[in-house]
Design an enzyme around this catalytic site. Structure first.
Site, mmCIF file in Angstrom:
data_model
loop_
_atom_site.group_PDB
_atom_site.id
_atom_site.type_symbol
_atom_site.label_atom_id
_atom_site.label_comp_id
_atom_site.label_asym_id
_atom_site.label_seq_id
_atom_site.Cartn_x
_atom_site.Cartn_y
_atom_site.Cartn_z
ATOM 1 N N GLU A 59 -0.990 2.114 -8.623
ATOM 2 C CA GLU A 59 -1.783 1.598 -7.496
ATOM 3 C C GLU A 59 -0.949 1.340 -6.247
ATOM 4 O O GLU A 59 -1.497 0.938 -5.223
ATOM 5 C CB GLU A 59 -2.469 0.304 -7.930
ATOM 6 C CG GLU A 59 -3.458 0.546 -9.043
ATOM 7 C CD GLU A 59 -4.154 -0.722 -9.498
ATOM 8 O OE1 GLU A 59 -3.561 -1.802 -9.353
ATOM 9 O OE2 GLU A 59 -5.278 -0.611 -9.997
ATOM 10 N N GLN A 85 3.261 1.554 -11.957
ATOM 11 C CA GLN A 85 3.132 1.709 -13.404
ATOM 12 C C GLN A 85 3.125 3.175 -13.783
ATOM 13 O O GLN A 85 3.038 4.051 -12.925
ATOM 14 C CB GLN A 85 1.841 1.050 -13.871
ATOM 15 C CG GLN A 85 0.574 1.692 -13.348
ATOM 16 C CD GLN A 85 -0.613 0.748 -13.483
ATOM 17 O OE1 GLN A 85 -0.819 -0.116 -12.633
ATOM 18 N NE2 GLN A 85 -1.376 0.916 -14.527
ATOM 19 N N TRP A 130 -10.221 0.576 -16.763
ATOM 20 C CA TRP A 130 -9.880 1.636 -17.723
ATOM 21 C C TRP A 130 -9.081 1.111 -18.910
ATOM 22 O O TRP A 130 -8.758 1.857 -19.819
ATOM 23 C CB TRP A 130 -9.058 2.726 -17.023
ATOM 24 C CG TRP A 130 -7.622 2.313 -16.700
ATOM 25 C CD1 TRP A 130 -7.197 1.087 -16.299
ATOM 26 C CD2 TRP A 130 -6.450 3.123 -16.790
ATOM 27 N NE1 TRP A 130 -5.836 1.083 -16.090
ATOM 28 C CE2 TRP A 130 -5.347 2.325 -16.394
ATOM 29 C CE3 TRP A 130 -6.206 4.449 -17.145
ATOM 30 C CZ2 TRP A 130 -4.045 2.804 -16.345
ATOM 31 C CZ3 TRP A 130 -4.907 4.919 -17.095
ATOM 32 C CH2 TRP A 130 -3.850 4.107 -16.705
HETATM 33 C C1 BGC Z 1 -3.414 -2.352 -13.211
HETATM 34 C C2 BGC Z 1 -4.576 -1.517 -13.677
HETATM 35 C C3 BGC Z 1 -5.387 -2.311 -14.674
HETATM 36 C C4 BGC Z 1 -5.803 -3.635 -14.076
HETATM 37 C C5 BGC Z 1 -6.538 -4.486 -15.065
HETATM 38 C C6 BGC Z 1 -3.919 -3.672 -12.667
HETATM 39 O O1 BGC Z 1 -2.828 -4.477 -12.335
HETATM 40 O O2 BGC Z 1 -2.702 -1.696 -12.199
HETATM 41 O O3 BGC Z 1 -4.117 -0.332 -14.263
HETATM 42 O O4 BGC Z 1 -6.516 -1.599 -15.026
HETATM 43 O O5 BGC Z 1 -4.658 -4.330 -13.671
HETATM 44 O O6 BGC Z 1 -5.755 -4.784 -16.161
#
Ligand code: BGC
Length: 810
Positions: free
Chosen positions: A493, A615, A354
């Protein structure tokens, strides 16, 4: 240090991986890390090269199951260039005494330079000056120039120039247990005296890759024609050239390389195309000249000037530079997405997430053709998204969390926790909010460009299918008389399930639900906007009816949003009941706790139990929407929304976020820009450090963080100018950080270029004579007439710079 160069003095093996990532050169078609030509992949060096969209899939048995991963493939190493004096060893930086070492990335021209002065074991002192480029106007070409100067010795010297296809994907230590041999050798030959050609093929995707290298040598201005010694083995070809060099003399080696693949257009066959390209290419200096000019044109569109910017200015330009090397005007003709870690390393396997949300705004206002092409990448994978939705029991289209070649779900099923050594189930594919991002990007692109054709033909179809997906993901909760969206993950996450639950997924993630409401409302709006004929076509093609569209409206008005008792939107239903996390204690124990999920798992605990986020999650809403827009969405949902809620919500989540993703500080800095300018500036500085200082301790060598890079530039571009396009009106609401004297940028808005200057308390907006855009602009809350050739000068007081929540919010 200049504002256009990234410079290093001295060689530091431990820093080499980071420098290689930051000194990557690319042109949107391919990119190569800033590894030295003589370096081989090993403990310190990793000379990776990547083709935009160049993926391959391999299977590995891991933790008792077979897992399949699609990777952005490390291409044959075209940099290989080295030399040795007669009877001496091949040049090896680690085996000589370095008397001087400088490395400089010229950001303005896209050239990587090194200057070395060293002494070998025999006391021979040599100067080596190298330059390299990946051509911005001729996307298949790369060029290297070496100048070798024996300072206190003379003799025979042998230069070796090679193409090495024996490489594997070994750039990320965590992935080393996974299969990594993507390339199979096809052929290696020397079709001309000064030319070698290597062909390999990816094992599963059957992408044929050809590289041709033309190496020429000059001593004292004279071309050396001597015999070349071929060196060949499977997947490798080299040429050796031996010649005499006098003390103080100089040999100039030029290696021009062409890369073609079986996916290229307008070629007969990649091997032939590559050989032909190097045969026709000019000398290094000519290529340098045309390459520089291409960058000049890009900078005319894309530079952002800061008064008194210093290092901030340099880093900002570095960020723009890497963005344009990953996606460039060349991407427009390719079927590629924008990988989260650039074409700069192998982290996340070159997948597309995203992160586009953070990347497109910069492109929208400068080279929107690139955004359009990247959105078309999504459009071409709409059928796959439909399939994913069906498979998961939904309607419409459900885009994958991680996307690669054909748009299937590429998220890994298990990931390694380096802290515990355990392979953990990976549920991140439950981040359905990526669908809202795709829809949001379609709409924001349209707002800036008014590209009606795109909206009607591609955008609307994606938007409707995504709206359909959200409508089918929402289930009616008769008790509360609202729709729920259950079993998802938000952007944070860390939380993938309730603490004692067997099954992954969380209910009513506020960010997801509010975004879904926005998508549903916007889809209804676009349904009206595209005109009767197109509406009819889409009704037919998608079996869509006015009735279904009015259901979208109704669901979009009744989605559930959980709130805490004090009115703060809850990250997800049940979040309020989780335990507070001992931030101070863990910081004391571990220092760096940005990946506290890993620390807790290694301790046998789980982050799911705590109010601790990786985040920005709820805060994303304040990032993506202005207070006015958010007020409208909450009104659509029938929830109260008051201005005082914003700072409280920001404060609440800021205290509970580890910023384990570089995106997080971009968002937090943005949302604080008007409430707490000092803290916002502090966070902005940290965003700037993310890659240049590798502030996460080891992630940047595996690839830059493109979302944070582009996000940092957008923080200046839109965040501090308050630039917004809403209801067809361009709006400005500047809020310049105290640390910046002024900023100057050009904006492309609906086909015209505007100049925007902010200096102290003065904003100037200048329209070209050709301006055909809207006749009014909004400055804070006043509307001003604006016409062709006009220069609008507006003043605002120091007081007005500050954010006033009650005034800004409906
Ligand atoms: C983040 C995601 C992001 C991904 C790629 C992850 O560490 O939590 O939001 O899309 O990295 O950058």
């Amino acid at each position: 240090m200049s504002e256009w160069t990234l410079e290093y003095h001295g060689f530091d093996p431990a820093q080499e991986g980071l420098r290689e990532a930051l000194c990557t050169l690319g042109n949107g078609y391919f990119a190569t890390r800033g590894a030295a030509g003589e370096a081989e992949a090993g403990e310190f060096h990793y000379p990776g090269a990547y083709l935009a969209g160049g993926y391959n899939r391999l299977s590995t048995e891991i933790a008792g199951r077979v897992v399949e991963n699609e990777d952005l493939v490390n291409l044959p190493n075209w940099l290989c260039l080295t030399f040795r004096p007669e009877g001496g060893d091949w040049f090896n930086l680690m085996a000589v005494e370095l008397l001087d070492y400088r490395q400089c990335l010229d950001i303005e021209s896209g050239v990587l330079k090194r200057q070395l002065f060293f002494r070998d074991h025999q006391g021979r002192e040599t100067t080596l000056i190298t330059q390299r480029l990946v051509h911005m106007a001729q996307p298949h070409l790369g060029a290297i120039e070496w100048r070798i100067r024996p300072e206190n010795w003379a003799g025979r010297i042998t230069v070796r120039s090679a193409l090495d296809g024996r490489v594997i994907n070994a750039g990320v230590a965590r992935y080393r247990q996974l299969a990594s041999t993507h390339l199979a050798p096809l052929s290696a030959d020397a079709p001309g005296d000064d030319t070698i050609c290597l062909q390999v093929e990816t094992r599963q995707s059957k992408l044929r890759i050809a590289q041709a290298a033309r190496t020429r040598l000059r001593v004292a201005g004279q071309e050396i024609e001597g015999k070349r010694q071929p060196v060949e083995e499977a997947g490798y070809i080299a040429q050796e050239m031996t010649f005499e060099l006098a003390a103080g003399g100089e040999a100039v080696v030029e290696k021009i390389v062409a890369l073609h693949t079986s996916r290229d257009r307008a070629i007969a066959e990649p091997g032939f195309a590559a050989c032909q390209a190097v045969a026709r290419a000019g000398a290094f200096d000519e290529l340098l000249d045309s390459h520089r000019r291409a960058w000049q044109h890009l900078w005319q569109r894309c530079d952002i000037g800061l008064d008194g910017g210093g290092r901030v200015q340099m880093i900002l330009r570095l960020h723009i530079f890497h963005l344009l090397q990953t996606v460039s005007p060349h991407s427009v003709d390719l079927d590629v997405g924008v990988p989260a870690r650039g074409l700069h390393g192998e982290a996340y396997r070159g997948h597309i997430f995203w992160d586009e949300l953070f990347i497109f705004p910069f492109l929208n206002y400068r080279i929107p053709e690139i955004t359009r092409a990247l959105l078309r990448y999504r459009y071409r994978r709409l059928d796959e998204a439909r399939h994913l939705a069906r498979q998961a029991g939904y309607r419409g289209a459900m885009y994958p969390w991680q996307s690669g070649s054909d748009g299937r779900e590429e998220s890994q099923q298990v990931h390694l926790n380096p802290k515990s050594g355990r392979w953990i189930p990976d549920n991140s594919s439950l981040q359905r909010h990526v669908n809202a991002a795709v829809a949001y990007n379609v709409w924001r692109y349209y707002e800036v460009t008014e590209d009606r054709e795109f909206l009607a033909y591609y955008g609307a179809e994606m938007l409707f299918e995504i709206a359909r997906f959200w409508a089918s993901a929402a289930s009616w909760n008769a008790q509360r008389k609202r729709y729920d969206i259950r079993g998802v993950m938000g952007p944070d996450e860390f939380h993938d399930r309730y603490p004692d639950a067997q099954a992954p997924g969380l209910d009513n993630n506020t960010y997801t639900n509010v975004m879904a409401a926005w998508v549903l409302g916007r889809a209804v709006n676009v349904y009206d906007l595209i005109g009767e004929r197109r509406r009819g076509e889409l009704n037919d093609a998608l079996a869509l009816s006015d009735r279904e569209v009015s259901q979208w409206m109704s669901i979009g008005q009744q989605l559930f949003v959980p709130f805490h008792a004090d009115g703060v939107p809850s990250q997800f239903e049940g979040y309020e009941g989780l335990q507070e996390f001992d931030w101070a204690g863990y910081r004391e124990r571990y220092g760096d706790i940005h990946r506290l999920d890993r620390l807790l798992e290694a301790e046998g605990d789980t982050v799911n139990r705590y109010k601790a986020s990786k985040q920005a999650d709820v805060l994303m809403l304040f990032y993506l929407f202005s207070a006015e827009e958010l007020g409208d969405i909450f009104a659509q949902l029938g929830y109260p929304f008051s201005g005082e809620l914003i700072p409280r919500t920001i404060d609440y989540y800021q205290q509970r976020t580890s910023h384990g993703s570089t995106l997080s500080r971009v968002v937090t800095s943005w949302v604080l820009a008007r409430a707490d300018r000092l803290q916002a500036w502090e966070l902005f500085q940290q965003v700037l450090q993310s890659d240049i200082e590798d502030s996460q301790g080891g992630t940047t060598p595996e690839g830059i963080h493109l979302g944070a890079m582009a996000g940092s530039v957008d923080l200046i571009q839109r965040g501090h100018t308050g630039l917004e396009i809403r209801d067809g009106m361009l709006r400005l609401n500047p809020c310049l950080p105290e640390a910046l004297g002024g900023l100057h940028l050009r904006l492309r808005y609906r086909g015209c270029w505007l100049e925007l200057d902010l200096e102290g308390d003065r904003l100037t907006l200048t329209a070209p004579e050709s301006w055909v855009g809207p006749e009014r602009v909004m400055f804070r809350d006043e509307i001003h007439p604006f016409g062709a050739g006009q220069r609008l000068e507006l003043h605002y007081s120091e007081e007005e710079r500050c954010w006033q929540p009650n005034r800004d919010c409906p």
